[in-house]
Structure formats: structure tokens, C-alpha cells
Motif scaffolding. Structure first.
Motif, mmCIF file in Angstrom:
data_model
loop_
_atom_site.group_PDB
_atom_site.id
_atom_site.type_symbol
_atom_site.label_atom_id
_atom_site.label_comp_id
_atom_site.label_asym_id
_atom_site.label_seq_id
_atom_site.Cartn_x
_atom_site.Cartn_y
_atom_site.Cartn_z
ATOM 1 N N TRP A 232 0.914 -1.247 -0.003
ATOM 2 C CA TRP A 232 -0.120 0.167 0.141
ATOM 3 C C TRP A 232 0.818 1.308 0.058
ATOM 4 C CZ3 TRP A 232 -4.385 -0.628 -1.833
ATOM 5 C CH2 TRP A 232 -5.085 -1.482 -1.662
ATOM 6 N N SER A 233 2.016 1.274 0.629
ATOM 7 C CA SER A 233 2.974 2.501 0.285
ATOM 8 C C SER A 233 3.192 2.659 -1.091
ATOM 9 C CB SER A 233 4.125 2.118 1.211
ATOM 10 O OG SER A 233 3.890 1.939 2.456
ATOM 11 N N VAL A 235 1.619 1.746 -3.576
ATOM 12 C CA VAL A 235 0.087 2.097 -4.316
ATOM 13 C C VAL A 235 0.149 3.510 -4.106
ATOM 14 C CG1 VAL A 235 -2.148 2.034 -4.262
ATOM 15 C CG2 VAL A 235 -0.742 -0.221 -4.379
ATOM 16 N N VAL A 236 0.273 4.048 -2.783
ATOM 17 C CA VAL A 236 -0.077 5.603 -2.437
ATOM 18 C C VAL A 236 0.717 6.451 -3.197
ATOM 19 C CG1 VAL A 236 -0.628 7.309 -0.568
ATOM 20 C CG2 VAL A 236 -1.553 4.951 -0.582
ATOM 21 N N LEU A 394 -8.053 -3.194 2.395
ATOM 22 C CA LEU A 394 -7.718 -1.962 2.041
ATOM 23 C C LEU A 394 -6.984 -0.750 3.211
ATOM 24 C CD1 LEU A 394 -10.899 -0.745 -0.021
ATOM 25 C CD2 LEU A 394 -8.722 -1.206 -0.740
ATOM 26 N N PRO A 395 -6.060 0.027 2.653
ATOM 27 C CA PRO A 395 -5.486 0.836 4.175
ATOM 28 C C PRO A 395 -6.610 1.641 4.836
ATOM 29 C CG PRO A 395 -4.862 1.780 2.058
ATOM 30 C CD PRO A 395 -5.649 0.248 1.615
ATOM 31 N N SER A 465 1.005 8.804 2.035
ATOM 32 C CA SER A 465 1.197 7.509 2.487
ATOM 33 C C SER A 465 1.327 7.248 4.152
ATOM 34 C CB SER A 465 2.690 6.986 1.921
ATOM 35 O OG SER A 465 3.091 5.557 2.335
ATOM 36 N N GLY A 470 1.425 3.976 5.697
ATOM 37 C CA GLY A 470 2.404 3.732 5.232
ATOM 38 C C GLY A 470 3.860 4.189 5.495
ATOM 39 N N ALA A 502 -3.105 -2.167 -6.701
ATOM 40 C CA ALA A 502 -4.102 -2.363 -5.582
ATOM 41 C C ALA A 502 -5.101 -3.353 -6.234
ATOM 42 C CB ALA A 502 -4.799 -0.756 -5.636
#
Length: 601
Positions: A232-233, A235-236, A394-395, A465, A470, A502
Motif C-alpha cells: 500500500w505504500s 500504491v499511494v 484496504l488501508p 502514505s 504507510g 491495488a
């Protein structure tokens, strides 16, 4: 008749004059002699007698004729006595004189001949030396011509490789050199099929996403965080940074330069320290951009950059040792890691269309499952339902911890360090895109990265993030190169990469959770080994023993390597630059010598 001496003078006689006084030192005058008249008569008679005798002897010599003077050509004729005047002795003396003259002339001739022979010998020696010098010059010319041919061949090979890369990029981007030449001849700008370009950008982002997921999971493990935090880091950061204006074509995500120093901090203070340190790092990095400090990246010399990469590579290798020391079966873990590393190195020789890290993770995991080896997986390491899939993965927004003076003391210096190395890595990734675009389009049409805007964009991605829990990231050089090779050139390819990751996590999280830790360790070991500048460091240290101009670079490389590995990366970079500059000033080195193996940094 003579008057008497005692007679009186006549009236006609001149008056008596007293004699002049004698001069000082002169003799007194003599009195007149009484025999003077008789002497006169005697001399007159003697002269008459001599004249008479001479006239009586004159007939004896009257018949002798006068001779003409000897001609100058007489010297070249044999010597002869001139009549009866010269005797036999004179003839002999003349012959001797002629012999002496001949001997002298022969000596002069022999001296001239000897001098001529000496001059000829000197001329021959000079000619021999000239021939030797000409031969040496000929050999040097042959060597220079050979070196020139080798350099020309290398230049042609490099140009061919560049042309091949450009053709691949152009072919994958939907246009060719013939189309571009036709457009230039027609006087119209290049036209590219928009639908095909969008499709190519999306496919490129999908390919890069498949290669980024394994490394993101591995970086989360290095940072001592759950595996999906790394995904997720990526992704963001990979979604926000391109939209805020980082260089088009650069792929951003979780990176080792952030995970390695963060892992040491998390090991000492826990996971609660991640959000404040990444948020502060984002603020510092944004301040670099707003204060126009992005150009300071040019201060990092090739030697210091090599030292930074050495420290980073060694830390990557060190971070993977815990996979084997904490494994229940160390030998099978080492075997699977070795197999994964071999696939990463050898699979590109078979095909470059599928990312080698993705193939290595899949095949190594399948091999471990097939052999029923007791290997730990990502799902086992994360625990719970981390890889259950669906929207549950999901974060969520992270709770900002209370900042106190003690917390600020802990996070300030690590945050500055992470900000510096994240900005540096992002600008280096942007430079890769600049060089590729300049080769493809030329210096007139190529765009140049704005370093300040790139720092601000990456800072925005890191701040977003951190807000979602993240650990941020930066521009990724390997993923950026893969994006360019896959045909991605714009912002769309970077955004497509983030969206694809994602989607993979939401839909394929259970499959991703089955990847074994030794398989990922083998991938990261190859990254660490390839990150260390083995050849460049060796060449620079060897050059320092021969060339004084290479000593400052060697000192900077050594300081940067030691501090980046043992203390802190930012401190290693800053002190490496300071030591190199000080050594250049002390040794009066204006242009440092850098080996060819480090010239590209």
C-alpha cells in the motif's frame, strides 16, 4: 791665407758676440782644429782615385745582360738554376724546398680527407638516430591507430545498442523511424495513435506492477512492518506523486533507501514511530523543493554516490540474513533462496517480456510447495487475516501520535536522513528518463526534470502514505527502467502501475500470501549484490595509488560506504562530500580522476 788668431779684427768683421752659455749637463764646445783643411783635400783625392779604378774595371761586366723576373708559374715547373749565377748548392736547396712544399700539400690533402671522413661518420650516425626515431614514431602511430580503431568499434557498438533501445521504445510506442522521418519531411509534428498510446501505457503499468509487488513486500519485511504495508505504500506514493508533477515516466513506490533506515528505527522504538518520522521526512523534502534546493543533488560526486550505493547494498544483504537465522530449516531456506536468485539472473536470457523477480517468486514458491519444505510464507509471517483479500485489506487512516520533545529528538535526524536520500533517489530516477528521452528525441525536443517540483511531488506522496499508515517511498530506478522498456513514457503508466497493484492485492491477496520468505530473500540478495559497486570501488582505489587526482574520490567513497552502512545514510552522504572537497583543496586537485566504471553515476 789665414789670419792669425791674435790679429785684430777688421772693421768689416761682424761684431763680436759672446757665446751662449752652455746648457746644463751638455759638453763644452771643442776648439776648431788646425788640420781641417788638409783632411778635406785628402778626402777629395781619395774619391778621385776610386772613380778612376771603377772606370778601369767596367769593361769586364759590360757584356752581361739583365734577366727578367721569374714568372709566377715557375713554382709549377721543375726547379732549374737561373744561369751560371746559382751554384749547385742553390739548386739542391730549391729541390728540398719543392719537396717540402709537396709534402705539406699532401699533408693538407690528407687532413682534408680525414676531416671529410669524420664529417661523413657523424652524418651517418645522425642518419642512424633519425631512422631509429622514425621507427619509434611509426610504432607509436601504429599503436595509436589500433587504439583509435578499438575506440571506434566500441563507440559503434554503443551507438548500435542505443539505436536498438530507441527502436524498441519507438516500436512499442506505436511509431517508427520511417514515420517520424516522413512527418519531418512533410513539415508536420509527429502524430501517434492516441488509443494505442493509452493501451501501451496501461500495459506497461501492469507489467511494472507485477515486478513491484514482490519487492514491496520484501521492503516491508526489511522495515519490520506487515507485508501489505509495503504494497500500500507503493500504491499511494505511486499514485499521488505522478499526479502532483514528478517526472513523467518515473515509477514511485516503496524503496530500500527508506526501508533500511526505517527498519533500524522500528526495531528500536516500535511501529508507532513510522507515521511521525515519515510525515516529518515529507515536510523536510517539501521544504527542499520550496527553497529551490533540488539542484544540490549535483554536489554528490560519482565517488560519494558509489559509497552510498555500497552502504545500501550491504545493508540489504544484512537485512536478509534473519530469514535464514530464524528459519526452522536453514538448509532448505538457503536452497530456495539460491534457486530464486538464479532465476532472477538467468531468466532475462530467456525472455524479457515477463519480469524476472515475478517469475522467481512464483517458481521458488511452487518448488518449495512441491518438495513439501518447511518454509515460512508471507501469510504466516503477517498472521491473522492480512491476506484474506477483498475490501478488508484496504488501508485505513492512521492515528497521529502525540508529538513530544522526546519523540521529536528521536525522529528529527532520521526524518532528515530519509528526506535527503528519498529526494536523491527520485532525482536520479528522473535523470534516467531525461537521458532516455534525450536519446530518443534529441536535445531540442527533450524535456528536463524540474528538481524542485519533483521533490515537492514526492513529498506529497510520502505525506499521503503516512496518513494511511504507510512508510512512503521515492522514485524507483529499476522500475523506471522497466517502464521505459515496456513503452511507458507518461504519467498514465505510473498511475496504471499503482492501480494495478491495488487490484492485485484486493483480488489476489490469498495467492500473494503464499509466497515464501526465502523466495523473496533470494530476490533481495540479488538486488543487494548488484547494488554494491564492486568493480567501480576497486578501480577507484587502484587508481588512487597511481594518480593523485583520484585520492579525494577514494577517501569520499570510503567515508560514505562506512558511514552509510554503520551509522546513517544521510550522514554518510554529507560527510563523504565534505571529506572529498577537503581532500581536493589540500591536494590542489581541480578535476578529480574517476575510473570509467564510475563515470556513469
Amino acid at each position: 791665407r789665414f789670419p792669425r788668431r791674435d790679429s785684430a779684427p777688421s772693421a768689416r768683421a761682424a761684431p763680436h758676440r759672446s757665446p751662449a752659455p752652455p746648457r746644463r749637463g751638455s759638453r763644452p764646445p771643442r776648439p776648431p782644429s788646425e788640420m781641417a783643411p788638409f783632411r778635406t783635400l785628402l778626402l777629395l783625392a781619395l774619391a778621385i782615385a776610386l772613380v778612376a779604378a771603377a772606370s778601369a774595371a767596367a769593361p769586364l761586366h759590360r757584356a752581361r745582360p739583365l734577366r727578367a723576373p721569374i714568372s709566377p708559374r715557375w713554382r709549377a715547373r721543375p726547379f732549374r738554376a737561373p744561369g751560371s749565377i746559382l751554384g749547385s748548392s742553390d739548386v739542391a736547396n730549391g729541390a728540398d724546398l719543392s719537396k717540402k712544399v709537396s709534402a705539406l700539400e699532401s699533408k693538407l690533402a690528407s687532413a682534408d680527407a680525414e676531416k671529410t671522413s669524420v664529417d661523413a661518420a657523424k652524418a651517418a650516425e645522425a642518419a642512424r638516430i633519425a631512422v631509429e626515431e622514425a621507427e619509434k614514431a611509426k610504432q607509436e602511430a601504429i599503436k595509436a591507430a589500433k587504439a583509435f580503431k578499438e575506440a571506434e568499434a566500441e563507440a559503434k557498438a554503443a551507438a548500435a545498442k542505443v539505436d536498438e533501445v530507441i527502436r524498441d521504445i519507438q516500436r512499442e510506442g506505436g511509431f517508427s523511424e520511417s514515420d517520424e522521418a516522413a512527418n519531418l519531411e512533410a513539415g508536420v509534428p509527429d502524430t501517434v495513435d492516441v488509443s494505442h498510446s493509452v493501451t501501451q501505457e496501461v500495459l506497461s503499468g501492469l507489467t511494472v506492477a507485477l515486478a513491484t509487488i514482490p519487492s514491496s513486500v520484501a521492503y516491508a519485511s526489511i522495515a519490520n512492518l506487515p507485508p501489505l504495508v509495503g504494497v500500500w505504500s507503493s500504491v499511494v506514493v505511486g499514485f499521488v506523486a505522478p499526479l502532483l508533477g514528478v517526472r513523467a515516466g518515473v515509477v514511485s513506490g516503496a524503496a530500500s533507501v527508506v526501508a533500511v533506515p526505517l527498519g533500524q528505527l522500528v526495531a528500536a522504538h516500535g511501529t508507532g514511530i513510522v507515521v511521525p518520522v515519515i510525515a516529518m521526512a515529507a515536510i523536510v523534502e517539501g521544504a527542499f523543493g520550496f527553497l529551490k534546493l533540488g539542484k544540490l543533488v549535483d554536489l554528490v560526486s560519482p565517488a560519494v554516490m558509489a559509497g552510498f550505493l555500497n552502504g545500501l547494498g550491504l545493508l540489504l544483504i544484512k537485512s536478509q540474513l534473519k530469514v535464514f537465522t530464524k528459519a526452522t530449516a536453514p538448509v532448505p531456506a538457503l536452497a530456495i533462496a539460491a534457486f530464486s536468485a538464479a532465476v532472477v539472473k538467468l531468466f532475462p536470457r530467456v525472455s524479457k517480456k515477463v519480469p524476472a523477480p515475478l517469475v522467481a517468486a512464483a517458481t521458488a514458491t511452487i518448488l518449495g510447495k512441491a518438495l513439501a519444505l518447511p518454509l515460512k510464507t508471507l501469510a504466516m509471517a503477517a498472521g491473522g487475516n492480512a491476506f484474506s483479500g477483498g475490501l478488508a485489506v484496504l488501508p485505513k487512516l492512521a492515528a497521529m501520535p502525540t508529538l513530544s520533545l522526546s519523540v521529536l529528538k528521536i525522529i528529527t535526524f532520521p526524518a532528515i536522513s530519509i528526506a535527503i536520500i528519498a529526494a536523491l533517489e527520485t532525482l536520479l530516477a528522473a535523470r534516467v528518463v531525461d537521458e532516455a528521452e534525450m536519446k530518443a528525441l534529441g536535445p531540442d525536443e527533450a524535456t528536463v526534470t524540474d528538481p524542485d517540483r519533483a521533490c515537492i511531488a514526492n513529498a506529497g506522496g510520502n505525506l499521503a502514505s503516512a496518513a494511511l499508515g504507510g512508510f512512503g517511498g521515492c522514485g524507483l530506478i529499476p522500475q523506471t527502467v522497466l517502464n521505459l522498456q515496456s513503452g511507458g513514457r507518461g504519467v498514465l503508466s505510473s498511475v496504471a502501475c499503482a492501480v494495478s497493484m491495488a487490484a492485485f492485492v484486493v483480488a489476489l491477496a490469498p495467492i500473494v500470501g503464499q509466497v515464501t520468505l526465502p523466495a523473496l530473500a533470494g530476490i533481495m540478495l540479488t538486488v543487494g549484490v548488484s547494488t554494491v559497486q564492486w568493480a567501480g570501488s576497486k578501480d577507484l582505489f587502484l587508481l588512487a595509488f597511481k594518480n593523485k587526482a583520484a585520492i579525494p574520490g577514494a577517501l569520499g567513497l570510503g567515508v560514505a560506504t562506512g558511514l552509510c552502512f554503520g551509522v546513517d545514510m544521510a550522514a554518510g552522504i554529507i560527510l563523504g562530500i565534505a571529506v572529498e572537497r577537503a581532500a581536493r583543496a589540500l591536494l590542489n586537485v581541480k578535476k578529480p580522476a574517476v575510473p570509467v566504471s564510475l563515470a556513469g553515476h
